[in-house]
Design a protein around this motif. Structure first.
Motif: not given
Length: 230
Positions: A6-7, A196-199, A205-213, A221-227
């Motif tokens: 995680x970032x 940055x995180x896409x590096x 690695x797989x990469x998943x993005x969340x919104x900076x809000x 916004x983090x719950x999709x990670x569990x899926x």
């Protein structure tokens, strides 16, 4: 996925608002501005991007700061120089406030975890999924995790300033994978910055993005990670 990286800022935690940041430091230093002055100063600090983890500068970076800005996350000294340099573009009652503002942002009180951070980290631990934090940063964020009781969920912290490498350089993600003893192809990197995180994708690695809000605007916004980790 056997591991999730995680970032930090904008992913697991969010910094306070620029106005809250300025108001807290004025209170700590027993200095004052009128409400209109405070509002205006906060707006200008936000525009220049003076708050680490806050808004990205909406004005051009001054020429004298541009070289430092590009490598600001590679050391504690560069990070402070970059952000206090931006802050000093905004007149404040006392020049010492610029360093006081920088110091404030490094305190746990300036940060809040997103509403689902503890839930998601706890669920990953229950599933036996290792967790690491990979952050472009110029200071030690571990006390923030300890303050909110989240440190036990993190198996490794890989911070740019401690290694002299900043994302998107794949070497920083490789360092995290090595620290956790995992194959990058079994890792999911979760972050809010596509560049940055896409590096991490360069390592497989797989990469998943969340919104900076703001925290109030991103309750789950983090719950999709569990899926994604199954």
């Amino acid at each position: 996925m056997a591991t999730v990286l995680f970032d930090f800022s904008g992913t697991l935690f969010r910094i306070e608002s620029t106005e809250s940041w300025l108001r807290a430091v004025l209170a700590e230093t027993e200095m004052s501005l009128t409400e209109p002055e405070l509002t205006q100063a906060a707006r200008h600090l936000d525009a220049v991007g003076a708050l680490p983890g806050g808004s990205f500068p909406s004005r051009p970076i001054p020429d004298e700061l541009a070289p430092v800005w590009e490598i600001r996350d590679m050391s504690a000294e560069l990070h402070r120089a970059a952000y206090t340099g931006l802050s000093r573009q905004v007149p404040l009652p006392d020049p010492a406030l610029h360093d006081a503002l920088y110091d404030r942002h490094m305190t746990p009180a300036a940060w809040r975890p997103y509403p689902d951070t503890a839930e998601v980290l706890g669920a990953l631990r229950e599933r036996g999924v290792a967790v690491g934090v990979v952050s472009n940063i110029g200071w030690d964020l571990r006390p923030v995790f300890r303050e909110y009781g989240l440190d036990p969920y993190v198996g490794a912290y890989v911070l740019s300033y401690e290694h002299g490498i900043q994302k998107p350089d794949p070497r920083l993600f490789a360092t995290a994978c090595d620290a956790l003893g995992v194959d990058p192809r079994e890792v999911l990197m979760v972050g809010d910055n596509r560049r940055a995180d896409g590096g991490a994708a360069a390592l497989g690695c797989g990469v998943h993005f969340v919104d900076h809000l703001p925290v109030s605007q991103r309750p789950d916004g983090l719950r999709p990670v569990l899926e994604l980790v199954g």
